[in-house]
Design a protein around this motif. Structure first.
Motif, PDB file in Angstrom:
ATOM      1  N   LYS A  76      -5.970   3.107   7.301  1.00  0.00           N
ATOM      2  CA  LYS A  76      -4.857   3.695   6.543  1.00  0.00           C
ATOM      3  C   LYS A  76      -4.633   5.150   6.944  1.00  0.00           C
ATOM      4  O   LYS A  76      -3.499   5.586   7.146  1.00  0.00           O
ATOM      5  CB  LYS A  76      -5.133   3.582   5.042  1.00  0.00           C
ATOM      6  CG  LYS A  76      -3.950   4.015   4.184  1.00  0.00           C
ATOM      7  CD  LYS A  76      -4.264   3.951   2.693  1.00  0.00           C
ATOM      8  CE  LYS A  76      -4.356   2.536   2.192  1.00  0.00           C
ATOM      9  NZ  LYS A  76      -4.474   2.486   0.712  1.00  0.00           N
ATOM     10  N   THR A  87     -11.045  -9.157   8.106  1.00  0.00           N
ATOM     11  CA  THR A  87      -9.660  -8.673   8.162  1.00  0.00           C
ATOM     12  C   THR A  87      -8.758  -9.702   8.820  1.00  0.00           C
ATOM     13  O   THR A  87      -7.681 -10.029   8.308  1.00  0.00           O
ATOM     14  CB  THR A  87      -9.596  -7.338   8.933  1.00  0.00           C
ATOM     15  OG1 THR A  87     -10.310  -6.338   8.209  1.00  0.00           O
ATOM     16  CG2 THR A  87      -8.153  -6.884   9.120  1.00  0.00           C
ATOM     17  N   TYR A 115      -8.183 -10.332  -0.628  1.00  0.00           N
ATOM     18  CA  TYR A 115      -8.311  -9.573   0.617  1.00  0.00           C
ATOM     19  C   TYR A 115      -8.453  -8.068   0.371  1.00  0.00           C
ATOM     20  O   TYR A 115      -9.027  -7.346   1.184  1.00  0.00           O
ATOM     21  CB  TYR A 115      -7.116  -9.848   1.540  1.00  0.00           C
ATOM     22  CG  TYR A 115      -5.817  -9.239   1.079  1.00  0.00           C
ATOM     23  CD1 TYR A 115      -5.467  -7.939   1.423  1.00  0.00           C
ATOM     24  CD2 TYR A 115      -4.917  -9.972   0.301  1.00  0.00           C
ATOM     25  CE1 TYR A 115      -4.267  -7.374   1.002  1.00  0.00           C
ATOM     26  CE2 TYR A 115      -3.726  -9.426  -0.130  1.00  0.00           C
ATOM     27  CZ  TYR A 115      -3.406  -8.118   0.227  1.00  0.00           C
ATOM     28  OH  TYR A 115      -2.223  -7.571  -0.203  1.00  0.00           O
ATOM     29  N   GLY A 116      -7.963  -7.590  -0.767  1.00  0.00           N
ATOM     30  CA  GLY A 116      -7.999  -6.158  -1.048  1.00  0.00           C
ATOM     31  C   GLY A 116      -9.255  -5.687  -1.751  1.00  0.00           C
ATOM     32  O   GLY A 116      -9.390  -4.491  -2.042  1.00  0.00           O
ATOM     33  N   SER A 117     -10.194  -6.587  -2.021  1.00  0.00           N
ATOM     34  CA  SER A 117     -11.415  -6.209  -2.744  1.00  0.00           C
ATOM     35  C   SER A 117     -12.611  -6.163  -1.801  1.00  0.00           C
ATOM     36  O   SER A 117     -12.651  -6.852  -0.787  1.00  0.00           O
ATOM     37  CB  SER A 117     -11.690  -7.196  -3.882  1.00  0.00           C
ATOM     38  OG  SER A 117     -11.906  -8.503  -3.363  1.00  0.00           O
ATOM     39  N   VAL A 118     -13.600  -5.332  -2.156  1.00  0.00           N
ATOM     40  CA  VAL A 118     -14.843  -5.280  -1.398  1.00  0.00           C
ATOM     41  C   VAL A 118     -15.613  -6.576  -1.645  1.00  0.00           C
ATOM     42  O   VAL A 118     -15.685  -7.070  -2.769  1.00  0.00           O
ATOM     43  CB  VAL A 118     -15.693  -4.061  -1.821  1.00  0.00           C
ATOM     44  CG1 VAL A 118     -17.039  -4.058  -1.092  1.00  0.00           C
ATOM     45  CG2 VAL A 118     -14.945  -2.765  -1.541  1.00  0.00           C
ATOM     46  N   HIS A 172      -3.464  -3.855   3.394  1.00  0.00           N
ATOM     47  CA  HIS A 172      -4.767  -3.424   3.892  1.00  0.00           C
ATOM     48  C   HIS A 172      -5.890  -4.299   3.327  1.00  0.00           C
ATOM     49  O   HIS A 172      -6.001  -4.456   2.113  1.00  0.00           O
ATOM     50  CB  HIS A 172      -5.013  -1.953   3.536  1.00  0.00           C
ATOM     51  CG  HIS A 172      -4.133  -1.019   4.296  1.00  0.00           C
ATOM     52  ND1 HIS A 172      -2.909  -0.588   3.808  1.00  0.00           N
ATOM     53  CD2 HIS A 172      -4.267  -0.468   5.532  1.00  0.00           C
ATOM     54  CE1 HIS A 172      -2.346   0.202   4.708  1.00  0.00           C
ATOM     55  NE2 HIS A 172      -3.147   0.288   5.754  1.00  0.00           N
ATOM     56  N   ASN A 187      -9.855  -5.066   2.639  1.00  0.00           N
ATOM     57  CA  ASN A 187     -10.983  -4.203   2.308  1.00  0.00           C
ATOM     58  C   ASN A 187     -12.230  -4.568   3.106  1.00  0.00           C
ATOM     59  O   ASN A 187     -12.259  -5.544   3.850  1.00  0.00           O
ATOM     60  CB  ASN A 187     -11.264  -4.247   0.805  1.00  0.00           C
ATOM     61  CG  ASN A 187     -11.677  -2.882   0.263  1.00  0.00           C
ATOM     62  OD1 ASN A 187     -12.405  -2.145   0.913  1.00  0.00           O
ATOM     63  ND2 ASN A 187     -11.207  -2.549  -0.927  1.00  0.00           N
ATOM     64  N   MET A 188     -13.278  -3.799   2.890  1.00  0.00           N
ATOM     65  CA  MET A 188     -14.485  -3.905   3.699  1.00  0.00           C
ATOM     66  C   MET A 188     -15.422  -5.011   3.220  1.00  0.00           C
ATOM     67  O   MET A 188     -15.304  -5.515   2.100  1.00  0.00           O
ATOM     68  CB  MET A 188     -15.238  -2.572   3.698  1.00  0.00           C
ATOM     69  CG  MET A 188     -15.776  -2.175   2.332  1.00  0.00           C
ATOM     70  SD  MET A 188     -16.522  -0.524   2.324  1.00  0.00           S
ATOM     71  CE  MET A 188     -17.935  -0.784   3.379  1.00  0.00           C
ATOM     72  N   MET A 245      -8.680  -1.407   5.730  1.00  0.00           N
ATOM     73  CA  MET A 245      -8.510  -0.248   4.861  1.00  0.00           C
ATOM     74  C   MET A 245      -8.866   1.049   5.581  1.00  0.00           C
ATOM     75  O   MET A 245      -8.280   2.110   5.310  1.00  0.00           O
ATOM     76  CB  MET A 245      -9.380  -0.412   3.613  1.00  0.00           C
ATOM     77  CG  MET A 245      -9.029   0.498   2.465  1.00  0.00           C
ATOM     78  SD  MET A 245      -7.549  -0.044   1.565  1.00  0.00           S
ATOM     79  CE  MET A 245      -8.191  -1.447   0.660  1.00  0.00           C
ATOM     80  N   ASP A 246      -9.801   0.983   6.517  1.00  0.00           N
ATOM     81  CA  ASP A 246     -10.243   2.184   7.231  1.00  0.00           C
ATOM     82  C   ASP A 246      -9.175   2.731   8.169  1.00  0.00           C
ATOM     83  O   ASP A 246      -9.289   3.869   8.641  1.00  0.00           O
ATOM     84  CB  ASP A 246     -11.523   1.876   8.020  1.00  0.00           C
ATOM     85  CG  ASP A 246     -11.339   0.736   9.012  1.00  0.00           C
ATOM     86  OD1 ASP A 246     -10.703  -0.269   8.636  1.00  0.00           O
ATOM     87  OD2 ASP A 246     -11.821   0.833  10.150  1.00  0.00           O
ATOM     88  N   SER A 280       0.822  -1.216   0.000  1.00  0.00           N
ATOM     89  CA  SER A 280       0.000   0.000   0.000  1.00  0.00           C
ATOM     90  C   SER A 280       0.851   1.259   0.000  1.00  0.00           C
ATOM     91  O   SER A 280       0.388   2.319  -0.438  1.00  0.00           O
ATOM     92  CB  SER A 280      -0.913   0.016   1.237  1.00  0.00           C
ATOM     93  OG  SER A 280      -1.801  -1.066   1.238  1.00  0.00           O
TER      94      SER A 280
END
Length: 495
Positions: free
Chosen positions: A252, A50, A327-330, A277, A279-280, A249-250, A14
């Motif tokens: 960061k 997460t 892991y990095g995708s919504v 990170h 994601n949600m 991600m929140d 990131s």
């Protein structure tokens, strides 16, 4: 020779915005820190995603042969999240509402956090430090920052001087923000604040009389700022600079951005090589929120006691569903998606159970070693679990083809396939074979009994030379994706 010596793992960093070849600071060793929960309520599903994501990272690094020190903190100190100037910290507020001590709140929800992650089959971290257990370390870092001119005391509180830090470094390097833009979008101080500048963040806050959680300090009795604890605990257990720092991600900005500034200002070194990170997680296409009712707890998924899902789902099914996205995708959580994941999960488990029963031949119709490396290639591409799962289902298709005499496998390749499937399904993805089967045992028992009855009727038809009826039963089951296999020992079926 360790597996990692033959695998080229790349991680999306990131900090740089690029996938980079992973090279640990110390060969063969990995230091990883992940921001843990603030324990004032039941752990929510987004947090679970997460922690499952970084459990996958932990498992794969260990599988490759690295010695990993995985540190994940527990935030149990009373602080004002997001660096608010006024208000009540979440743990103290919950303690007041429940009429118990703050540390009773901490204990209650720490136990819930551990129990929930255990159900998801997460491995425990190597070290799980608490914020309250590291007050001394946090105070020492503040002293260092004051001595170096990066922090100042004001009316019993201590703040990090962001403008001073930004003169020599880049505050905003992780979130790709410029301090000038942050200043332009910030309202002026109203005269009530002790800060020099609106961008400065608290390292130590003096405690008002009503604040329950408080500790003595050289400045005033108070409590540490939100960002400081992670810098104190990560550097204590992993050193001034370590390999991987993970979180949602929140976090960061501002949390991780402030960690970088604190760490760099304290030691003169960039604290982390690879920032990751997760994601949600959304629910039925919308952001999860208790206030709107669009929310579900992990325990409600397992029990089926909720207004969102049509039935209960086993933890391994929920975990399998989450790992079907990077892991990095919504990722959107829904009843339809979980139902599809359950079918796929059971199909995978059935194939793994069927594999030892397969007959071997002199040749294999699939290049097993090439398939095995394709599984590693998927995980080496920034822990790409959905591609890995697709590769596992290539093996499922192959196993079913062998069972139906449409493919072949040698004894050696069968052993390799069995070992590889076990390694990636159970050790790396962290799935559990029996859990979903047990939770669906009634449905599966009905299916087994029904198919057993049809097999018995088919066998009678064959003895009576009623081959039309025999074929009709076999073909009808085949149309429902239930494959029969006749062998000397009897007739078996697979989905």
């Amino acid at each position: 020779m360790a597996l990692y010596e033959n695998q080229n793992l790349k991680i999306y960093n990131s900090l740089t915005g690029e996938k980079e070849l992973f090279t640990p600071i110390t060969p063969g060793y990995v230091g990883m820190y992940v921001c843990g929960p603030t324990v004032y309520s039941n752990v929510h599903l987004g947090n679970c995603r997460t922690f499952i994501s970084f459990d996958l990272v932990f498992r794969y690094l260990k599988h490759l042969g690295y010695k990993v020190r995985y540190v994940r903190n527990i935030t149990d100190a009373g602080h004002l999240e997001n660096d608010a100037e006024t208000g009540e910290d979440r743990i103290a507020k919950k303690a007041r509402l429940m009429e118990i001590e703050p540390m009773e709140v901490v204990q209650k929800y720490t136990v819930d956090f551990h129990d929930t992650l255990k159900k998801f089959n997460n491995l425990p971290p190597s070290i799980e430090p608490t914020a309250t257990g590291h007050i001394i370390e946090q105070i020492e870092i503040i002293k260092t920052l004051i001595d170096k001119g990066f922090a100042y005391e004001a009316n019993g509180s201590v703040y990090f001087d962001v403008l001073k830090y930004n003169q020599a470094h880049h505050y905003g390097i992780l979130s790709k923000r410029k301090l000038e833009d942050l200043i332009a979008n910030t309202r002026e101080l109203d005269g009530q604040s002790d800060k020099k500048n609106p961008q400065d963040f608290a390292l130590w806050k003096k405690a008002e009389p009503q604040h329950i959680m408080r500790w003595p300090s050289p400045w005033r009795t108070g409590f540490p700022g939100w960002h400081l604890e992670c810098t104190a605990m990560s550097t204590k257990y992993l050193g001034d600079t370590f390999d991987i720092h993970g979180g949602g991600m929140d976090l960061k900005f501002p949390h991780h951005e402030c960690e970088i500034a604190q760490g760099h200002a304290t030691t003169g070194k960039a604290p982390v090589h690879y920032w990751m990170h997760a994601n949600m997680l959304t629910l039925n296409g919308k952001k999860m929120a208790k206030s709107t009712g669009n929310n579900i707890l992990p325990t409600e998924i397992f029990s089926g006691n909720n207004h969102v899902l049509s039935k209960a789902y086993a933890p391994s099914v929920a975990r399998f569903f989450m790992l079907q996205a990077t892991y990095g995708s919504v990722l959107d959580f829904s009843d339809e998606a979980l139902m599809a994941a359950e079918k796929g999960f059971l199909k995978l488990m059935d194939a793994i159970a069927l594999l030892p029963k397969l007959e071997t031949k002199n040749t294999s119709s699939l290049d097993i070693n090439a398939w095995k490396q394709s599984c590693y290639d998927a995980m080496n591409d920034d822990f790409n679990s959905p591609i890995l799962i697709a590769k596992l289902f290539e093996a499922v298709k192959y196993i079913n083809a062998i069972a139906n005499n449409k493919a072949s496998i040698t004894e050696t390749d069968k052993a390799t396939l069995k070992e590889t499937l076990h390694n990636f399904t159970f050790d790396v993805l962290g799935l559990e074979a029996t859990e979903a089967l047990n939770d669906n045992s009634k449905d599966r028992k009905r299916l087994e009994n029904t198919v057993a009855l049809l097999i018995e009727l088919r066998n009678k038809a064959r003895l009576d030379r009623d081959y039309a009826m025999s074929d009709k039963i076999r073909d009808a089951l085949s149309d429902m994706d239930i494959q029969l296999k006749d062998a000397r020992e009897g007739t078996t079926f697979s989905l």
